[in-house]
Motif scaffolding. Structure first.
Motif, PDB file in Angstrom:
ATOM      1  N   GLU A  98       7.130   2.805  -7.145  1.00 47.28           N
ATOM      2  CA  GLU A  98       7.877   3.269  -5.976  1.00 47.28           C
ATOM      3  C   GLU A  98       6.949   4.004  -5.024  1.00 47.28           C
ATOM      4  N   GLU A  99       7.423   4.180  -3.787  1.00 36.89           N
ATOM      5  CA  GLU A  99       6.696   4.999  -2.830  1.00 36.89           C
ATOM      6  C   GLU A  99       7.046   6.463  -3.064  1.00 36.89           C
ATOM      7  N   LYS A 100       6.132   7.334  -2.710  1.00 40.75           N
ATOM      8  CA  LYS A 100       6.316   8.771  -2.893  1.00 40.75           C
ATOM      9  C   LYS A 100       7.282   9.318  -1.848  1.00 40.75           C
ATOM     10  N   ASP A 101       8.186  10.179  -2.299  1.00 43.49           N
ATOM     11  CA  ASP A 101       9.069  10.937  -1.416  1.00 43.49           C
ATOM     12  C   ASP A 101       8.381  12.281  -1.190  1.00 43.49           C
ATOM     13  N   GLU A 102       7.871  12.480   0.009  1.00 42.97           N
ATOM     14  CA  GLU A 102       7.077  13.682   0.306  1.00 42.97           C
ATOM     15  C   GLU A 102       7.846  14.979   0.062  1.00 42.97           C
ATOM     16  N   ASP A 103       9.172  14.957   0.199  1.00 38.75           N
ATOM     17  CA  ASP A 103       9.980  16.162   0.030  1.00 38.75           C
ATOM     18  C   ASP A 103      10.323  16.463  -1.423  1.00 38.75           C
ATOM     19  N   GLU A 104      10.406  15.452  -2.265  1.00 44.14           N
ATOM     20  CA  GLU A 104      10.906  15.622  -3.628  1.00 44.14           C
ATOM     21  C   GLU A 104       9.853  15.454  -4.726  1.00 44.14           C
ATOM     22  N   ASP A 105       8.802  14.709  -4.453  1.00 48.33           N
ATOM     23  CA  ASP A 105       7.866  14.311  -5.501  1.00 48.33           C
ATOM     24  C   ASP A 105       6.579  15.124  -5.509  1.00 48.33           C
ATOM     25  N   GLU A 106       6.057  15.290  -6.710  1.00 41.99           N
ATOM     26  CA  GLU A 106       4.696  15.788  -6.907  1.00 41.99           C
ATOM     27  C   GLU A 106       3.851  14.596  -7.342  1.00 41.99           C
ATOM     28  N   SER A 107       2.558  14.672  -7.121  1.00 47.11           N
ATOM     29  CA  SER A 107       1.704  13.550  -7.495  1.00 47.11           C
ATOM     30  C   SER A 107       0.407  14.039  -8.128  1.00 47.11           C
ATOM     31  N   VAL A 108      -0.194  13.152  -8.892  1.00 46.47           N
ATOM     32  CA  VAL A 108      -1.505  13.367  -9.477  1.00 46.47           C
ATOM     33  C   VAL A 108      -2.185  11.998  -9.532  1.00 46.47           C
ATOM     34  N   THR A 109      -3.483  11.972  -9.259  1.00 44.67           N
ATOM     35  CA  THR A 109      -4.221  10.712  -9.293  1.00 44.67           C
ATOM     36  C   THR A 109      -5.194  10.734 -10.468  1.00 44.67           C
ATOM     37  N   VAL A 110      -5.132   9.684 -11.275  1.00 40.63           N
ATOM     38  CA  VAL A 110      -6.047   9.492 -12.393  1.00 40.63           C
ATOM     39  C   VAL A 110      -6.894   8.289 -12.032  1.00 40.63           C
ATOM     40  N   GLU A 111      -8.195   8.543 -11.855  1.00 40.26           N
ATOM     41  CA  GLU A 111      -9.103   7.543 -11.305  1.00 40.26           C
ATOM     42  C   GLU A 111      -8.516   7.065  -9.982  1.00 40.26           C
ATOM     43  N   ASP A 112      -8.083   5.821  -9.873  1.00 42.07           N
ATOM     44  CA  ASP A 112      -7.549   5.328  -8.594  1.00 42.07           C
ATOM     45  C   ASP A 112      -6.054   5.022  -8.659  1.00 42.07           C
ATOM     46  N   VAL A 113      -5.364   5.502  -9.682  1.00 41.40           N
ATOM     47  CA  VAL A 113      -3.936   5.257  -9.846  1.00 41.40           C
ATOM     48  C   VAL A 113      -3.183   6.574  -9.613  1.00 41.40           C
ATOM     49  N   THR A 114      -2.222   6.553  -8.670  1.00 41.97           N
ATOM     50  CA  THR A 114      -1.443   7.742  -8.356  1.00 41.97           C
ATOM     51  C   THR A 114      -0.110   7.711  -9.084  1.00 41.97           C
ATOM     52  N   PHE A 115       0.172   8.801  -9.801  1.00 44.22           N
ATOM     53  CA  PHE A 115       1.420   8.967 -10.532  1.00 44.22           C
ATOM     54  C   PHE A 115       2.278   9.976  -9.774  1.00 44.22           C
ATOM     55  N   ILE A 116       3.601   9.736  -9.749  1.00 41.38           N
ATOM     56  CA  ILE A 116       4.525  10.645  -9.085  1.00 41.38           C
ATOM     57  C   ILE A 116       5.685  10.971 -10.029  1.00 41.38           C
ATOM     58  N   ALA A 117       6.288  12.123  -9.790  1.00 37.88           N
ATOM     59  CA  ALA A 117       7.496  12.532 -10.522  1.00 37.88           C
ATOM     60  C   ALA A 117       8.240  13.521  -9.643  1.00 37.88           C
ATOM     61  N   ASP A 118       9.564  13.469  -9.704  1.00 40.40           N
ATOM     62  CA  ASP A 118      10.322  14.430  -8.898  1.00 40.40           C
ATOM     63  C   ASP A 118      10.454  15.751  -9.642  1.00 40.40           C
ATOM     64  N   GLY A 119      10.786  16.799  -8.899  1.00 40.20           N
ATOM     65  CA  GLY A 119      10.844  18.143  -9.453  1.00 40.20           C
ATOM     66  C   GLY A 119      11.810  18.290 -10.612  1.00 40.20           C
ATOM     67  N   GLU A 140       0.853  -1.181   0.000  1.00 42.56           N
ATOM     68  CA  GLU A 140       0.000   0.000   0.000  1.00 42.56           C
ATOM     69  C   GLU A 140       0.894   1.238   0.000  1.00 42.56           C
ATOM     70  N   GLY A 141       0.520   2.243  -0.738  1.00 39.80           N
ATOM     71  CA  GLY A 141       1.330   3.453  -0.821  1.00 39.80           C
ATOM     72  C   GLY A 141       2.260   3.473  -2.018  1.00 39.80           C
ATOM     73  N   THR A 142       2.330   2.363  -2.751  1.00 47.39           N
ATOM     74  CA  THR A 142       3.158   2.325  -3.953  1.00 47.39           C
ATOM     75  C   THR A 142       2.470   3.107  -5.066  1.00 47.39           C
ATOM     76  N   CYS A 143       3.232   3.929  -5.764  1.00 40.71           N
ATOM     77  CA  CYS A 143       2.724   4.771  -6.836  1.00 40.71           C
ATOM     78  C   CYS A 143       3.455   4.438  -8.138  1.00 40.71           C
ATOM     79  N   VAL A 144       2.956   5.002  -9.225  1.00 37.44           N
ATOM     80  CA  VAL A 144       3.587   4.835 -10.530  1.00 37.44           C
ATOM     81  C   VAL A 144       4.466   6.059 -10.777  1.00 37.44           C
ATOM     82  N   ARG A 145       5.785   5.836 -10.818  1.00 34.37           N
ATOM     83  CA  ARG A 145       6.732   6.939 -11.015  1.00 34.37           C
ATOM     84  C   ARG A 145       7.043   7.125 -12.501  1.00 34.37           C
ATOM     85  N   LEU A 146       6.960   8.375 -12.963  1.00 35.09           N
ATOM     86  CA  LEU A 146       7.440   8.733 -14.294  1.00 35.09           C
ATOM     87  C   LEU A 146       8.929   9.014 -14.144  1.00 35.09           C
ATOM     88  N   ARG A 147       9.753   8.396 -14.984  1.00 35.84           N
ATOM     89  CA  ARG A 147      11.196   8.566 -14.864  1.00 35.84           C
ATOM     90  C   ARG A 147      11.870   8.381 -16.205  1.00 35.84           C
TER      91      ARG A 147
END
Length: 99
Positions: A49-70, A23-30
């Motif tokens: 990967e899990e989200k890094d609260e300090d480095e990552d931004e996130s967006v949720t599409v339906e029930d899938v969360t995507f993350i990417a670092d700055g 739980e908490g695993t997201c889809v990282r764009l890299r």
């Protein structure tokens, strides 16, 4: 905030992959380096990967969360399209970048 456009077929594939993750695993764009030496090139892809609260931004599409670092977002822009190509391989396109 950034945006991800993704079709239902791709969302279904991602949901299936996330079922086996913690739980908490997201889809990282890299970015990935493909090949080596003078013939190497950068491609965009995904990782789980899990989200890094300090480095990552996130967006949720339906029930899938995507993350990417700055840094990734500065390099490739804030709009992305995800889908499957003719060989059913994941294809990530940066819509605001010439890279």
């Amino acid at each position: 905030m950034f945006t991800v456009t993704v079709n239902e077929e791709m969302l279904a594939k991602l949901r299936s992959m996330l079922e086996d993750e913690d739980e908490g695993t997201c889809v990282r764009l890299r970015e990935y380096t493909l090949g080596g030496g003078c013939r190497s090139r950068i491609i965009l892809g995904l990782a789980l990967e899990e989200k890094d609260e300090d480095e990552d931004e996130s967006v949720t599409v339906e029930d899938v969360t995507f993350i990417a670092d700055g840094d990734f977002l500065l390099r490739y822009g804030r709009r992305f399209s995800l889908g499957l190509n003719e060989e059913k391989q994941v294809e990530v396109k940066a819509l605001d970048s010439d890279n």
